[in-house]
Each structure stands twice: as C-alpha cells, then as structure tokens.
Write an enzyme that holds these catalytic residues in place. Structure first.
Site, PDB file in Angstrom:
ATOM      1  N   HIS A 121       0.937  -1.416   0.043  1.00  0.00           N
ATOM      2  CA  HIS A 121      -0.003  -0.161  -0.076  1.00  0.00           C
ATOM      3  C   HIS A 121       0.884   1.358   0.019  1.00  0.00           C
ATOM      4  O   HIS A 121       1.917   1.260   0.504  1.00  0.00           O
ATOM      5  CB  HIS A 121      -0.835  -0.014   1.270  1.00  0.00           C
ATOM      6  CG  HIS A 121      -1.901   1.035   1.471  1.00  0.00           C
ATOM      7  ND1 HIS A 121      -1.588   2.285   1.653  1.00  0.00           N
ATOM      8  CD2 HIS A 121      -3.127   0.805   1.231  1.00  0.00           C
ATOM      9  CE1 HIS A 121      -2.675   3.021   1.710  1.00  0.00           C
ATOM     10  NE2 HIS A 121      -3.738   2.122   1.393  1.00  0.00           N
ATOM     11  N   ASP A 198       3.419  -4.582   7.928  1.00  0.00           N
ATOM     12  CA  ASP A 198       2.273  -3.717   7.968  1.00  0.00           C
ATOM     13  C   ASP A 198       0.968  -4.722   8.128  1.00  0.00           C
ATOM     14  O   ASP A 198       0.687  -5.542   7.252  1.00  0.00           O
ATOM     15  CB  ASP A 198       1.997  -3.020   6.497  1.00  0.00           C
ATOM     16  CG  ASP A 198       0.811  -2.394   6.190  1.00  0.00           C
ATOM     17  OD1 ASP A 198      -0.365  -2.599   6.878  1.00  0.00           O
ATOM     18  OD2 ASP A 198       0.716  -1.881   5.037  1.00  0.00           O
ATOM     19  N   GLN A 201      -4.037  -5.209   7.113  1.00  0.00           N
ATOM     20  CA  GLN A 201      -5.004  -6.198   6.483  1.00  0.00           C
ATOM     21  C   GLN A 201      -5.233  -7.391   7.043  1.00  0.00           C
ATOM     22  O   GLN A 201      -6.145  -8.353   6.757  1.00  0.00           O
ATOM     23  CB  GLN A 201      -4.875  -6.240   4.949  1.00  0.00           C
ATOM     24  CG  GLN A 201      -5.100  -4.913   4.219  1.00  0.00           C
ATOM     25  CD  GLN A 201      -6.517  -4.236   4.212  1.00  0.00           C
ATOM     26  OE1 GLN A 201      -7.571  -5.048   4.430  1.00  0.00           O
ATOM     27  NE2 GLN A 201      -6.672  -3.054   3.967  1.00  0.00           N
ATOM     28  N   LYS A 224     -10.444  -0.680  10.679  1.00  0.00           N
ATOM     29  CA  LYS A 224     -10.753  -2.051   9.866  1.00  0.00           C
ATOM     30  C   LYS A 224     -10.921  -3.172  10.612  1.00  0.00           C
ATOM     31  O   LYS A 224     -11.246  -4.283  10.043  1.00  0.00           O
ATOM     32  CB  LYS A 224      -9.307  -2.209   8.971  1.00  0.00           C
ATOM     33  CG  LYS A 224      -8.891  -1.101   8.180  1.00  0.00           C
ATOM     34  CD  LYS A 224      -7.839  -1.492   7.085  1.00  0.00           C
ATOM     35  CE  LYS A 224      -7.138  -0.494   6.479  1.00  0.00           C
ATOM     36  NZ  LYS A 224      -8.042   0.198   5.128  1.00  0.00           N
ATOM     37  N   CYS A 361      -4.969   2.483  -3.578  1.00  0.00           N
ATOM     38  CA  CYS A 361      -3.378   3.047  -2.967  1.00  0.00           C
ATOM     39  C   CYS A 361      -2.297   1.978  -3.259  1.00  0.00           C
ATOM     40  O   CYS A 361      -1.491   1.908  -2.463  1.00  0.00           O
ATOM     41  CB  CYS A 361      -3.768   3.274  -1.520  1.00  0.00           C
ATOM     42  SG  CYS A 361      -4.797   4.564  -1.271  1.00  0.00           S
TER      43      CYS A 361
END
Lengths: 406, 152
Positions: A121, A198, A201, A224, A361
């Site tokens: 991202h 990261d 997600q 999220k 993104c």
C-alpha cells in the site's frame, strides 16, 4: 458462527441503499461498527469525558483508567510482552511514518538498503521512498511471482548484508496474498536488518502474535477491525522504541521541561505527543472485546469459506479476470472485460452492493498486474453467503447491461 | 429490467463516444499547448492538446484512459469546444460543471452531446469523472495564456 445473530449487532447493515438491502463488501477500506463499540464511545462522551494523565479529578481518573485498559487489551490481542510497546497512533499510515522517520531517518545512510514488496500500500511505500531520498539509502523490491505471491528463495537472494530495513505487508489489500512474514523476519534478522510488518489487512482477520512473528515493528488500524477511525497502533520492540527520538513533541510526552531543554516521559507516552484520541482508544478496546468473543480463529475459518465461495463463483463467470493467488485472505480483486471498474462499481451500487473500484492506493502493483484499476470486493465475518451470491449475480447483470449498450 | 435507472446515466450517446471516441490524439507545433491531468482518487488520466489561433481554439485532441463517464466526457468536450473563442469556452466549462453538479445553469449554451451527461448529477461519486477533461481544458488555457504572456 451464527451470522444472522451477529448481523443484529451492526445497525448500519439493516438499511436499504438504492432500494435494495445494503450488501457491504468494502471491508478492506473500513469495517462497520457493532453497537457495543458505538455505545462504549457514547458512554465516554456522556459520562466521563476528560483528558487523560493530567487531572486528579474523578472523571480524569476514570478516563485514564479506561484508556490504559484498552492499551492492555491491545497488548494481549497481539501478544506484545509489555504495554510499553503499544503506541497509540492515528492509524497504520501514521505508524509506518513514525517508523520510517523516527527510526529509519537517523539510522540509514548511503548504500544501506530498504527492501519492500511490489504489493505494498502507498502507506508502506512512500515513507520509505522519502527516507531513502533523504538518507541516500537504496529502496529495493522483492520480486513477485505471477500469481502475486513471494518466493522465499528469491526473498533470501534479495536481502544482503547492506539491508537494514525489510518492510512487508502481511496481507495484500489488493490481492489478498498472505505473505510469510515470520519466515521473512528470520532471514532479515540473519542479515542484521529489522523487520517491519504492515498489519492493516491481517490484524482484523487472523490471530496476530508479534513475538511469534519476531517482528521488530508492527502497524495496524482500529477502523478496519470494528473500531473507530483515527486510532491505530504502532507496536515496537521495547529496546527499539527506547532508542527512538520522538518526532512529535509537546504535551503529554515530557518528563521535565525548562527554558532551554526537555526530557522525555517513559514509553509508551514518550511517543504520544498531545491529547490522544481517547474515545477512539477506548472504542478500539471494545472492538477487541467483540472480536475475542467470536474468536479470531473462528473468524478466519469462516472468511476462508466465504472467500473460496466468492473466488469459485466469480472465476466461473466468462470475461471476469481475477487477480492474486487462489489461497488468500478475505477479498477478491477482478475486472470484467471491456467494462471499467468505476462503471462496474456504479452498476453494483445501484443494486445496493458496495465495492471499491480504483488502484487501491497501490499504483506500482497495478502496473505489475498490467491494468490501471480493479474492482475489489472485501469481506468480513458479518457477510453472508447470500451476499456473495448477490455479488456474483450483480456482476453477471453488469456484464449484460454494458454488453447491451456497448 | 436490469439496474433501475442506470440507463439514465449511461445513455447510448455516452456509450457511443466511449466506444468510438472522437478527436483522439495529440497536437504538436506552433500555437499548440498540451497538458496532463489525473484523478488521483481513481487513477483516471487525461491529456488534452489545444491549438490556439487569434483567441480561438482551432483544434483539440485528447488521450487518456478511464471509465465510460470520464472518457466519453472528453470526447464530447472536444466536439463542443472546437472552433470556439476562448471566453466562450470558459463559459461552457463553467456551465458543464454546474450542470453535472445539478445546479442551475445557462441552458442557452450549446454543450452538444455533452448535454447527455446531465444524469451524472444523480451520481455524486462520478462528478469528478465527468469534469476531468473540462478541468484539463481550463488548465491548458491557463498554460497557453502564461506562454503568450512570457513571449510578449
């Protein structure tokens, strides 16, 4: 899991959009919020709204206790060894920027290497681009296989003794690829590099254990995973966070200040300047309570079934191209031949189906996929099999509609 | 019927321009100016070239990629502005922008096929798609103006 009972907890899902039941399939962008999270935040504002770590009055004490209890919930949720390692941020983007600027800028130099993947991202790409430009470090990429996965043999070949930072998304927000971050961390550490993950997600959808991953830094967002927007987390190993100089200074993060100098508070507050998003932190704590009542393993298992159904149904539609590996986290990215993703999205929206269309993104990744944008349907545990069927039906109808008018 | 009212947005004239765009290409040479514009939120791209003589746009071409709305709008824009005086084009881009936002606009202006895009006003998320090419024209006119002033 009883989906119909779970859905009762999410007021937003009960509405109609454009004359149809809302089918919310944009969960990778942001998730919906259960009543318990909303009510927890309302309670804060209605009954004990106060600043934290300042006053000694009653409300201030309650607010501070709740705020720090939420930090402890987060610590347990990702299995960090100390609450000193849990830094509240605005979200994944701010967490990653803190790592790049607060840790990378002072330690990287000419010839050092930062290695990331082509599926990052922009939030895990641009901060490293900027820090590379400022320090003379080189930004390199692991090669990606045609199905959007990483090959550990090639990962090993890419990391060198010049590599100082490896930063990888645990789950791709476009492809759903689940990257072997634990194995990559091991290779990075063999070469003396730090491992940044990261987790934007992955954290909402699977069990995260930062000690088992041996991640040096781990970033994720509250919104999220059923929490509010504007709150996120930076996890860092204590010795790394201790060594970091704060890049934001001001209130709440100091030990002592005189006319010329200041010293810093202990972790985690050293890295949390200014009044934080108190309601957000407490709301994120309530979100974690909700997720843990259902259980992360149950959530992961259910989403795997849902995603497999979507993948199978969509791959049977002629003219639909699916991107990414067949084994994936809870989303499908696709294109319909001859129809632009925005037009697909508008058509689905007119049936009450919310999906994302665009580059997500991840513009460099789009060039690898040889397209400019995709449609993405992303799932959460409150989505039902009926909604997957509605998506497949909507796609077939969109194909027919644009086929007619073309 | 499939997709209630969706044909109010995707009118056949729009899909015709999308599938068979008019004035695709690039202009190069004296009196020509070319600009690029992106819609960073969705990745649509447009390039507009104008040839300007005596305060008139005597030729216009565009290149780009994107959705049916953004690309048909570009094609229809080229038809609408070709041969017009610059101040007239400013009025037209303003009227077009007002129309797709559902505001009152000057009906006397001849938007040509671009009139068909009025349905976009019912789809607020798509207004930026429709206006991209028209914003690019404004940018090209500003560039041309700057260029001329620096030559004086």
């Amino acid at each position: 899991m009883d989906i119909q009972t779970i859905r009762q907890d999410f007021p937003i899902l009960k509405q109609q959009v454009n004359g149809h039941h809302l089918v919310y399939l944009d969960n990778s962008a942001t998730s919906q919020k259960p009543v318990s999270v909303i009510q927890t935040m309302v309670d804060y504002y209605e009954t004990y709204n106060s600043n934290v770590h300042r006053g000694v009055h009653t409300l201030g004490t309650i607010a501070t206790d709740r705020y720090e209890e939420a930090r402890e919930k987060i610590r347990r949720f990702i299995n960090a060894s100390s609450e000193k390692e849990i830094i509240y941020t605005m979200g994944t983007t701010q967490s990653l920027n803190l790592i790049a600027y607060g840790y990378g800028l002072a330690r990287l130099g000419k010839g050092d290497e930062i290695v990331i993947t082509p599926m990052e991202h922009h939030a895990n790409l641009i901060p490293w681009q900027q820090v590379a430009k400022k320090t003379g470090a080189v930004l390199r990429y692991f090669p990606m296989e045609a199905d959007g996965t990483l090959d550990l043999v090639k990962v090993r070949e890419t990391i060198t003794n010049q590599t100082k930072v490896v930063s990888v998304t645990e789950v791709s927000n476009v492809l759903g690829t689940v990257n072997p971050v634990k194995e990559i961390a091991k290779i990075a550490h063999e070469h003396g590099a730090i491992m940044v993950v990261d987790g934007a997600q992955s954290t909402p959808h699977m069990t995260v254990d930062v000690q088992d991953l041996d991640a040096d830094f781990f970033a994720f967002s509250g919104h999220k995973m059923l929490g509010p927007t504007g709150i996120g987390v930076l996890y860092g190993k204590q010795e790394l966070l201790e060594a970091m100089e704060p890049i934001e200074t001001g209130g709440e993060m100091i030990d002592e200040v005189n006319f010329q100098n200041a010293t810093w508070a202990e972790l985690p507050w050293k890295l949390e300047a200014g009044t934080p998003h108190i309601a957000g932190a407490i709301g994120l704590g309530a979100a974690i309570d909700y997720l843990q009542r259902i259980g992360m393993d149950a959530i992961q298992h259910y989403e795997e079934q849902l995603t497999a159904k979507a993948y199978n149904m969509l791959s049977e539609i002629e003219g639909v191209t699916l991107y990414g590996p067949s084994k994936r986290s809870g989303l499908v990215s696709f294109n319909i031949e001859g129809v632009h993703p925005h037009d697909v999205s508008t058509a689905l929206d007119s049936e009450g189906i919310a999906v994302r269309a665009g580059h997500h993104c991840a513009q460099p990744l789009m060039s690898c996929l040889k397209c400019e944008s995709t449609v993405r349907a992303s799932f959460y545990f409150y989505n039902s099999e009926d909604e997957i069927e509605a998506l497949a039906k909507g796609i077939k109808e969109a194909k027919e509609f644009f086929g007619h008018v073309v | 019927m499939l997709f209630n009212n969706l044909d109010q947005l995707y009118r056949s004239v729009i899909m015709d321009h999308y599938k068979k765009p008019h004035n695709r290409g690039e202009l190069d040479g004296d009196h020509c100016v070319t600009v690029n514009m992106n819609n960073p939120s969705c990745g649509d791209k447009i390039q507009v070239s104008l040839k300007i003589e005596d305060n008139k746009v005597v030729d216009v071409k565009y290149l780009g990629s994107g959705c049916a709305i953004s690309q048909s709008s570009a094609s229809m824009m080229t038809e609408a502005i070709k041969g017009l005086a610059i101040d007239k084009i400013h009025q037209l881009t303003f009227d077009f922008s007002e129309m797709v936002q559902g505001r009152e606009h000057n009906d006397d202006m001849d938007l040509g096929d671009a009139e068909a895009l009025h349905g976009v006003s019912q789809y607020p998320a798509r207004i930026k798609c429709a206006t991209l090419a028209w914003k690019a024209v404004e940018k090209a006119l500003r560039e041309a103006d700057k260029k001329e002033k620096s030559h004086q």
